[in-house]
Scaffold this active site. Structure first.
Site, PDB file in Angstrom:
ATOM      1  N   ASP A  13       7.277  -4.773  -4.914  1.00 15.42           N
ATOM      2  CA  ASP A  13       8.027  -5.409  -4.026  1.00 15.42           C
ATOM      3  C   ASP A  13       8.755  -4.243  -2.864  1.00 15.42           C
ATOM      4  OD1 ASP A  13       7.794  -7.902  -5.169  1.00 15.42           O
ATOM      5  OD2 ASP A  13       9.346  -7.693  -6.606  1.00 15.42           O
ATOM      6  N   LYS A  16       4.922  -3.653   0.680  1.00 12.04           N
ATOM      7  CA  LYS A  16       3.283  -3.080   0.813  1.00 12.04           C
ATOM      8  C   LYS A  16       2.637  -4.019   1.659  1.00 12.04           C
ATOM      9  CE  LYS A  16       2.681  -3.868  -3.593  1.00 12.04           C
ATOM     10  NZ  LYS A  16       4.037  -3.747  -3.919  1.00 12.04           N
ATOM     11  N   GLY A  40       3.224 -10.794  -4.538  1.00  7.13           N
ATOM     12  CA  GLY A  40       3.705 -11.615  -3.370  1.00  7.13           C
ATOM     13  C   GLY A  40       4.075 -10.619  -2.276  1.00  7.13           C
ATOM     14  N   HIS A  41       3.206 -10.804  -1.500  1.00  2.83           N
ATOM     15  CA  HIS A  41       3.537  -9.780  -0.407  1.00  2.83           C
ATOM     16  C   HIS A  41       3.733 -10.797   1.042  1.00  2.83           C
ATOM     17  CE1 HIS A  41       0.396  -6.920  -2.360  1.00  2.83           C
ATOM     18  NE2 HIS A  41       1.354  -7.244  -3.116  1.00  2.83           N
ATOM     19  N   GLN A 224       1.571  -4.798  -6.984  1.00  2.00           N
ATOM     20  CA  GLN A 224       2.694  -4.004  -8.023  1.00  2.00           C
ATOM     21  C   GLN A 224       3.149  -2.489  -7.408  1.00  2.00           C
ATOM     22  OE1 GLN A 224      -0.566  -5.911  -9.754  1.00  2.00           O
ATOM     23  NE2 GLN A 224       0.823  -7.466  -9.149  1.00  2.00           N
ATOM     24  N   ARG A 303      12.621 -15.171  -8.828  1.00  2.00           N
ATOM     25  CA  ARG A 303      13.709 -14.518  -9.814  1.00  2.00           C
ATOM     26  C   ARG A 303      14.414 -13.467  -8.991  1.00  2.00           C
ATOM     27  NH1 ARG A 303      10.189 -12.258 -14.630  1.00  2.00           N
ATOM     28  NH2 ARG A 303       8.911 -12.132 -12.855  1.00  2.00           N
ATOM     29  N   SER A 413      10.294   1.825   7.932  1.00  2.00           N
ATOM     30  CA  SER A 413      10.361   0.512   8.121  1.00  2.00           C
ATOM     31  C   SER A 413      11.764  -0.035   8.267  1.00  2.00           C
ATOM     32  CB  SER A 413       9.538  -0.388   7.023  1.00  2.00           C
ATOM     33  OG  SER A 413       9.732  -1.901   7.286  1.00  2.00           O
TER      34      SER A 413
HETATM   35  P1  GDP Z   1       5.674  -6.239  -1.466  1.00  2.00           P
HETATM   36  O1  GDP Z   1       5.249  -7.315  -2.689  1.00  2.00           O
HETATM   37  O2  GDP Z   1       5.497  -4.640  -1.880  1.00  2.00           O
HETATM   38  O3  GDP Z   1       4.556  -6.778  -0.209  1.00  2.00           O
HETATM   39  O4  GDP Z   1       7.039  -6.693  -1.075  1.00  2.00           O
HETATM   40  P2  GDP Z   1       7.463  -8.056  -0.767  1.00  2.00           P
HETATM   41  O5  GDP Z   1       6.745  -8.622   0.093  1.00  2.00           O
HETATM   42  O6  GDP Z   1       7.694  -8.712  -2.275  1.00  2.00           O
HETATM   43  O7  GDP Z   1       9.076  -7.653  -0.885  1.00  2.00           O
HETATM   44  C1  GDP Z   1       9.734  -6.979   0.398  1.00  2.00           C
HETATM   45  C2  GDP Z   1      10.727  -7.963   1.108  1.00  2.00           C
HETATM   46  O8  GDP Z   1      11.389  -7.153   2.082  1.00  2.00           O
HETATM   47  C3  GDP Z   1      10.085  -8.917   1.992  1.00  2.00           C
HETATM   48  O9  GDP Z   1      10.727 -10.060   2.105  1.00  2.00           O
HETATM   49  C4  GDP Z   1       9.706  -8.329   3.214  1.00  2.00           C
HETATM   50  O10 GDP Z   1       9.628  -9.183   4.141  1.00  2.00           O
HETATM   51  C5  GDP Z   1      11.007  -7.579   3.175  1.00  2.00           C
HETATM   52  N1  GDP Z   1      10.985  -6.121   4.268  1.00  2.00           N
HETATM   53  C6  GDP Z   1       9.894  -5.402   4.314  1.00  2.00           C
HETATM   54  N2  GDP Z   1      10.052  -4.155   4.748  1.00  2.00           N
HETATM   55  C7  GDP Z   1      11.729  -4.557   5.351  1.00  2.00           C
HETATM   56  C8  GDP Z   1      12.329  -3.501   5.903  1.00  2.00           C
HETATM   57  O11 GDP Z   1      12.137  -2.516   6.446  1.00  2.00           O
HETATM   58  N3  GDP Z   1      13.786  -4.127   6.163  1.00  2.00           N
HETATM   59  C9  GDP Z   1      14.052  -5.226   5.354  1.00  2.00           C
HETATM   60  N4  GDP Z   1      15.286  -5.737   5.434  1.00  2.00           N
HETATM   61  N5  GDP Z   1      13.599  -6.169   4.711  1.00  2.00           N
HETATM   62  C10 GDP Z   1      12.109  -5.695   4.742  1.00  2.00           C
HETATM   63  P1  IMO Z   2       3.846  -7.016  -5.769  1.00  2.26           P
HETATM   64  O1  IMO Z   2       2.548  -6.980  -5.372  1.00  2.26           O
HETATM   65  C1  IMO Z   2       7.056  -6.924  -8.683  1.00  2.26           C
HETATM   66  C2  IMO Z   2       5.995  -7.502 -13.007  1.00  2.26           C
HETATM   67  C3  IMO Z   2       6.663  -8.831 -13.684  1.00  2.26           C
HETATM   68  C4  IMO Z   2       6.744  -8.045 -15.165  1.00  2.26           C
HETATM   69  C5  IMO Z   2       5.388  -7.420 -15.362  1.00  2.26           C
HETATM   70  C6  IMO Z   2       4.300  -7.982 -16.029  1.00  2.26           C
HETATM   71  O2  IMO Z   2       4.494  -8.368  -5.064  1.00  2.26           O
HETATM   72  O3  IMO Z   2       4.850  -5.897  -5.680  1.00  2.26           O
HETATM   73  P2  IMO Z   2       2.453  -9.768 -15.091  1.00  2.26           P
HETATM   74  O4  IMO Z   2       2.687 -11.225 -14.603  1.00  2.26           O
HETATM   75  O5  IMO Z   2       1.803  -9.027 -14.018  1.00  2.26           O
HETATM   76  O6  IMO Z   2       1.687  -9.718 -16.397  1.00  2.26           O
HETATM   77  O7  IMO Z   2       4.088  -9.291 -14.884  1.00  2.26           O
HETATM   78  O8  IMO Z   2       5.296  -6.988 -14.034  1.00  2.26           O
HETATM   79  N1  IMO Z   2       5.288  -7.761 -11.840  1.00  2.26           N
HETATM   80  C7  IMO Z   2       5.760  -7.520 -10.542  1.00  2.26           C
HETATM   81  N2  IMO Z   2       7.017  -7.201  -9.921  1.00  2.26           N
HETATM   82  N3  IMO Z   2       6.185  -7.077  -7.948  1.00  2.26           N
HETATM   83  C8  IMO Z   2       4.964  -7.497  -8.183  1.00  2.26           C
HETATM   84  O9  IMO Z   2       3.872  -7.467  -7.412  1.00  2.26           O
HETATM   85  C9  IMO Z   2       4.702  -7.647  -9.519  1.00  2.26           C
HETATM   86  N4  IMO Z   2       3.573  -8.081 -10.161  1.00  2.26           N
HETATM   87  C10 IMO Z   2       4.105  -8.153 -11.430  1.00  2.26           C
HETATM   88  O10 IMO Z   2       7.707  -9.236 -12.867  1.00  2.26           O
HETATM   89  O11 IMO Z   2       7.936  -7.488 -15.265  1.00  2.26           O
HETATM   90 MG    MG Z   3       6.257  -8.741  -3.831  1.00  2.00          MG
END
Ligand code: GDP
Ligand code: IMO
Ligand code: MG
Length: 430
Positions: A13, A16, A40-41, A224, A303, A413
């Site tokens: 998270d 990416k 979750g991207h 991840q 969560r 960013s």
């Molecule tokens: P990923 O799993 O690495 O793709 O990241 P997620 O999408 O799960 O979580 C990143 C969250 O931060 C998302 O809701 C994005 O829209 C948000 N985000 C990404 N870059 C920035 C930033 O530079 N500033 C802020 N405030 N939010 C950001």
């Molecule tokens: P993105 O790509 C954050 C965490 C789960 C748990 C552990 C194992 O959005 O960054 P799993 O279901 O993979 O067997 O769970 O890994 N986890 C993540 N945490 N971002 C993710 O993906 C994750 N994918 C799995 O919360 O701790």
């Molecule tokens: Mg994510």
């Protein structure tokens, strides 16, 4: 030519999805090479939010090829639903824009059931997984009993593969008090979904080899984060795949020279979802504030994410295990207005200073973070699109992070929006 791998440098998270989407303008092919729909991207483009789990984050750009590589585990029913949801947002997805490796293992409904049953058993067994069957599907892959995309093409093979998997799973299920699997029902469901998956199935390694020979730019999208890596993460509180950059090659079918630039995605503070060690975790108002300002709720499970200060020690470690050439620093804006900001530079273990997190859980639990404190900044960095727009305090923070992790900032960013991004060095340098 330059191919780029995007790798999460913390516990996932990091942002990416946003960075992959931004970089995909410069790429021809975008490849997912590990993980599954536990990812979750989130992309935000002119206010429209796209949430991607199994699909590569390049899908929203027209004229790009998105690839699901063999290193991924794929839930075919989920994929069909995700494709429908993304199509409903106006994105075109066809076998010309999306390819799935024929040797990709499938996540079946009993994998999810097993994942959730094990998580619910005892506190000792709990990892805090996403409950999506990721671990059990990878276990079946290495156990040589998984059903792969190519198996969907032939009914006799499919039945044989299902029988092979059920020998193992029914024995396991009886121990866990679960009903045996309905063999014929499962085969019928797989037959029904097959025609929706097979048109996308290709020998991806060949297509990528061709793309490489033609000098096309390939962008590898990690899911991840390196601290969730099965080998180098905080085991056993990890995901079940290799997440680090080396996996980009094996998870797509290209040689190790395919990746020329590894870009680590680094959040300006730290978050983690699920169980496991987190040395800089905060249980105070600063932690609450990071969570609120950063909207730190999981994209996949909803969560609440655990929040804490930036841990330079851990990112220096993940920069090494993935061979990062540069980083994209995200969510700097979330730190706006903090009076003081702390950065972890190492750990204290019984009076000894460590510059890495030890592998043994027992030693990890005795490590306390050593912090360096910096003054914050009062100005806003939100939406900044050039260095010149950044306050001096923020620049100082960024420069200190570079120094501590030993890796330069290539991108910055400053909001969820695609274009609120500062380019420092182009990872696709020619
Ligand atoms: P990923 O799993 O690495 O793709 O990241 P997620 O999408 O799960 O979580 C990143 C969250 O931060 C998302 O809701 C994005 O829209 C948000 N985000 C990404 N870059 C920035 C930033 O530079 N500033 C802020 N405030 N939010 C950001
Ligand atoms: P993105 O790509 C954050 C965490 C789960 C748990 C552990 C194992 O959005 O960054 P799993 O279901 O993979 O067997 O769970 O890994 N986890 C993540 N945490 N971002 C993710 O993906 C994750 N994918 C799995 O919360 O701790
Ligand atoms: Mg994510």
């Amino acid at each position: 030519m330059a191919n780029v791998a995007v790798i999460g440098a913390q516990w996932g998270d990091e942002g990416k999805g946003k960075i992959v989407d931004w970089l995909s303008e410069r790429a021809d092919v975008i490849v997912r090479f590990q993980g599954g729909h536990n990812a979750g991207h989130t992309l935000v483009i002119d206010g429209t939010v796209y949430k991607l789990h199994a699909l590569p984050s390049g899908v929203v750009r027209k004229g790009k090829l998105s690839v699901i590589g063999n290193g991924v585990v794929l839930d075919p029913w989920h994929l069909v639903r995700e494709i429908e949801a993304i199509r409903a947002q106006g994105v075109e997805i066809t076998p010309d824009t999306l390819m799935i490796a024929e040797n990709t293992p499938l996540i079946l409904p009993f994998h999810g059931e097993l994942d959730r049953a094990r998580e619910g058993q005892t506190a000792v067994a709990k990892i805090g997984t996403t409950g999506r069957g990721i671990g059990p599907a990878y276990e079946d892959k290495v156990g040589r009993r998984v059903i792969r995309v190519a198996d969907l093409a032939d009914e006799a093979t499919l039945a044989l593969r299902v029988d092979r998997a059920l020998v193992h799973h029914n024995a396991l299920r009886s121990g866990l008090g679960l009903e045996p699997i309905d063999r014929d029902g499962l085969i019928a469901e797989l037959r029904e979904i097959a025609p929706q998956i097979l048109p996308f199935a290709k020998p991806v390694w060949r297509e990528l080899d061709q793309a490489k020979r033609e000098g096309k730019r390939i962008l590898f999208e990690g899911a991840q984060g390196a601290l969730l890596d099965i080998d180098f993460g905080t085991y056993p509180y990890v995901t079940s795949s290799n997440v680090i950059a080396g996996q980009a090659a094996t998870g797509s079918g290209l040689g190790p020279d395919a990746v020329e630039f590894t870009l680590g995605i680094v959040k300006a503070y730290t978050t983690r979802v699920g169980e496991g060690p987190f040395p800089t975790e905060l249980h105070d108002v600063d932690g609450e504030r990071l969570g609120e300002r950063g909207h730190e709720f999981g994209t996949t499970t909803g969560r609440k994410r655990r929040c804490g200060w930036f841990d330079a020690c851990l990112v220096r470690q993940t920069a090494a295990t993935s061979g990062m050439h540069g980083i994209a620093l995200t969510k700097l804006d979330v730190l706006d207005g903090f009076e003081r900001i702390k950065v972890c530079t190492g750990y204290d273990l019984d009076g000894e200073r460590l510059d890495y997190l030890p592998t043994a859980s027992e030693a990890q639990s005795r490590c306390t973070p050593v912090y360096e404190e910096m003054e914050g900044w009062t100005e806003s960095t939100e939406g900044a699109r050039s260095w010149a727009d950044l306050p001096a305090g923020a620049i100082k923070y960024v420069r200190r992070i570079e120094e501590l992790i030993g890796c330069p900032v290539a991108l910055l960013s400053t909001s969820p929006e695609r274009d609120d991004t500062i380019l420092v060095t182009d990872p696709f340098r020619d």
